[in-house]
Design an enzyme around this catalytic site. Structure first.
Site, PDB file in Angstrom:
ATOM      1  N   LYS A  11      42.668  43.950  38.751  1.00 24.98           N
ATOM      2  CA  LYS A  11      43.818  43.357  38.059  1.00 24.98           C
ATOM      3  C   LYS A  11      44.908  44.406  37.737  1.00 24.98           C
ATOM      4  CE  LYS A  11      41.140  39.445  36.197  1.00 24.98           C
ATOM      5  NZ  LYS A  11      40.809  38.614  34.998  1.00 24.98           N
ATOM      6  N   TYR A  51      44.338  30.124  39.564  1.00 23.32           N
ATOM      7  CA  TYR A  51      43.652  29.830  38.301  1.00 23.32           C
ATOM      8  C   TYR A  51      43.926  28.393  37.834  1.00 23.32           C
ATOM      9  CZ  TYR A  51      42.095  34.665  37.257  1.00 23.32           C
ATOM     10  OH  TYR A  51      41.462  35.890  37.248  1.00 23.32           O
ATOM     11  N   ASN A 114      41.215  42.253  31.352  1.00 23.90           N
ATOM     12  CA  ASN A 114      39.796  42.605  31.508  1.00 23.90           C
ATOM     13  C   ASN A 114      39.456  43.168  32.887  1.00 23.90           C
ATOM     14  OD1 ASN A 114      39.973  40.267  32.952  1.00 23.90           O
ATOM     15  ND2 ASN A 114      38.541  39.081  31.726  1.00 23.90           N
ATOM     16  N   HIS A 117      38.384  40.522  38.450  1.00 21.88           N
ATOM     17  CA  HIS A 117      37.975  39.121  38.618  1.00 21.88           C
ATOM     18  C   HIS A 117      36.730  39.054  39.488  1.00 21.88           C
ATOM     19  CE1 HIS A 117      38.010  34.883  39.860  1.00 21.88           C
ATOM     20  NE2 HIS A 117      37.891  35.324  41.103  1.00 21.88           N
ATOM     21  N   GLU A 128      37.763  31.069  47.478  1.00 25.05           N
ATOM     22  CA  GLU A 128      38.734  32.068  47.009  1.00 25.05           C
ATOM     23  C   GLU A 128      38.992  33.140  48.079  1.00 25.05           C
ATOM     24  OE1 GLU A 128      37.252  33.522  43.275  1.00 25.05           O
ATOM     25  OE2 GLU A 128      37.608  31.620  42.257  1.00 25.05           O
TER      26      GLU A 128
END
Ligand code: ATP
Ligand code: MG
Length: 139
Positions: A11, A51, A114, A117, A128
């Site tokens: 991320k 998402y 965080n 993913h 995905e």
């Protein structure tokens, strides 16, 4: 157990800290095969689509702002039991609750930021990977 695919995303918070290499080395050390990898700046529309299951939740806007604020690294990974294994390596969604030694404990700073993913089911892992790497089956 069987060979599965999972999508990993490094991320924007990790890319901003120039720590992509730490995550990539962990992926390799854990025995994943990298089927495909690329850096990309995701548009807000792409993040909203990815998402979509979280649309309407209180954190959705914050999540989309964060994931589109800078480059990410996308990785299609393959391994025996890939989905559960990668989720064990990354740790709990909130880094404060993540086990020592997990990526989110080491690199995450909050539930919103965080670090990484991971897909949450075998079906989503395949879907995905295909979302970002159409034709990855042939890799
Ligand atoms: P990811 O899908 O990114 O791997 P996850 O599967 O552990 O994370 P999800 O429930 O799918 O968790 O939530 C998607 C993302 O939304 C989380 O990674 C986190 O960044 C954000 N998020 C989830 N819950 C919250 C919350 N309560 N407050 C702020 N952000 C949240
Ligand atoms: Mg999730």
């Amino acid at each position: 157990m069987s060979v599965q695919r999972t999508l990993a995303i490094i991320k924007p918070d990790v890319v901003e800290k120039r720590q992509q290499g730490v995550v990539l080395q962990r992926i390799l050390d854990e025995g994943f095969r990298v089927l495909a990898m690329r850096q990309a700046r995701l548009s807000r529309q792409a993040v909203e689509g990815f998402y979509a299951v979280h649309r309407g939740k209180p954190f959705f806007d914050e999540l989309c702002d964060f994931m589109s604020r800078g480059p990410v690294v996308l990785l299609a990974l393959e391994r025996e039991n890939a989905v559960a294994h990668w989720r064990a390596v990354i740790g709990a969604t909130n880094p404060a609750n993540a086990e020592p030694g997990t990526i989110r404990k080491e690199l995450g700073s909050s539930v919103g930021e965080n670090a990484v993913h991971g897909s949450d089911s075998e079906e989503n892992g395949a879907r995905e990977c295909d979302y970002f790497f159409a034709g990855v089956d042939q890799a």
